[in-house]
Design an enzyme around this catalytic site. Structure first.
Site, PDB file in Angstrom:
ATOM      1  CG  ASP A 238      -1.885   1.114   1.304  1.00 42.40           C
ATOM      2  OD1 ASP A 238      -1.652   2.165   0.661  1.00 42.40           O
ATOM      3  OD2 ASP A 238      -2.898   0.971   2.010  1.00 42.40           O
TER       4      ASP A 238
ATOM      5  CE1 TYR B 299      -6.967   9.425 -11.125  1.00 41.89           C
ATOM      6  CE2 TYR B 299      -7.740  10.730 -12.988  1.00 41.89           C
ATOM      7  CZ  TYR B 299      -6.948   9.728 -12.477  1.00 41.89           C
ATOM      8  OH  TYR B 299      -6.114   9.021 -13.318  1.00 41.89           O
TER       9      TYR B 299
END
Length: 290
Positions: free
Chosen positions: A67, A178
């Site tokens: 991650d 985003y």
């Protein structure tokens, strides 16, 4: 591309988000070119891993769950990479939290409808995650005075000048946060390129074409159900490969501090345009409920 393939033999390439989509395309391509690959993803569960001759029976690949927001996981993989391969020559910051990951299935929301936590999640992966990974994996490149870093952004961050005033490419696409995170990643990369040029490490940015990646069908099916018109025919993730292979063998003495339109670069260098890379297995008609 043949020159890149020859030069890439035994180079060590770290890729984030490597299990699917563009990341998997990079992974397979670099392995095919004889490189050693550190293939990381948040989870490889349920994904068929590269193997056999492609990986030299596993000798040329290190597969790891990582991650990019987790410092401990990054450190663990970085140490494992150095223990296994001794260095890192190339880093591709491909992992991302996409708009449809935050707001499934359509990915569309207005800026005022977003919460602070949405921005924190997006920037946590797309900006801070890329920065955390880069801080580690650039170290061997600086030490050996040679390396190449690539980060993947989006055409939605582009602006064009008209009569002295800049306008956005597609401000109606409802892609916050985003696109803001990808714009930040691009700006960070431009600055980093200048800062590490003295160490002969290249830093460049790739802008993909319209691509069919994980979740593409679900997103477009939901959008069409709301009345949206079908978009352009998508391309396969592999359209990113020729430029990635080319940049992987560059350093700051050749190509650095550039943002490339991948489709245009492919055309200009003989790798074909949209028609060459169109995903012919996909049809928007297949998404229409019957």
């Amino acid at each position: 591309m043949e020159r890149a393939a020859a030069t890439l033999k035994d180079r060590v390439v770290a890729i984030t988000g490597a299990a699917r989509g563009m990341g998997r395309a990079y992974t397979d391509a670099f392995l095919s070119a004889g490189a050693k690959v550190i293939a990381t993803d948040r989870s490889w569960q349920g994904v068929e891993q590269p193997g056999g001759e492609l990986t030299a029976q596993g000798k040329n690949i290190l597969i790891a769950d990582m991650d990019v927001t987790d410092e401990a996981q990054i450190d663990k993989v970085y140490r494992a990479a150095l223990d296994r391969f001794g260095t890192v020559d190339v880093l591709i910051n491909n992992a991302a939290m996409r708009q449809r990951d935050l707001f499934p299935p359509t990915g569309r929301v207005t800026t005022l409808e977003t919460k602070d936590s949405d921005w924190e999640k997006s920037f946590g992966v797309n900006v801070f995650g890329a920065l955390k990974v880069t801080r580690r994996f650039i170290k061997p490149m600086i030490e050996q005075r040679r390396g190449s870093i690539m980060s993947i952004v989006s055409s939605g961050i582009l602006h064009h000048s008209h009569g002295g005033a800049y306008t956005a490419l597609r401000p109606n696409s409802k892609e916050m946060p985003y696109q803001s995170s990808k714009a930040a990643l691009a700006t960070m990369s431009f600055y980093l390129a200048d800062e590490v040029k003295q160490h002969n490490v290249a830093v460049n940015i790739l802008v993909p074409g319209h691509t069919r990646t994980t979740g593409f069908e679900e997103q477009n099916r939901a959008r069409m159900a709301l009345g949206a018109k079908p978009g352009p025919q998508p391309m396969v993730p592999e359209h990113m490969v020729p430029l990635a292979l080319h940049l992987a063998v560059q350093d700051a003495s050749t190509v650095t501090g550039k943002m490339f339109d991948v489709v245009t670069w492919n055309v200009e260098h003989g790798f074909g345009g949209v028609e060459r890379w169109t995903d012919t297995s996909f049809s928007y008609d297949s998404l229409i409920a019957r």
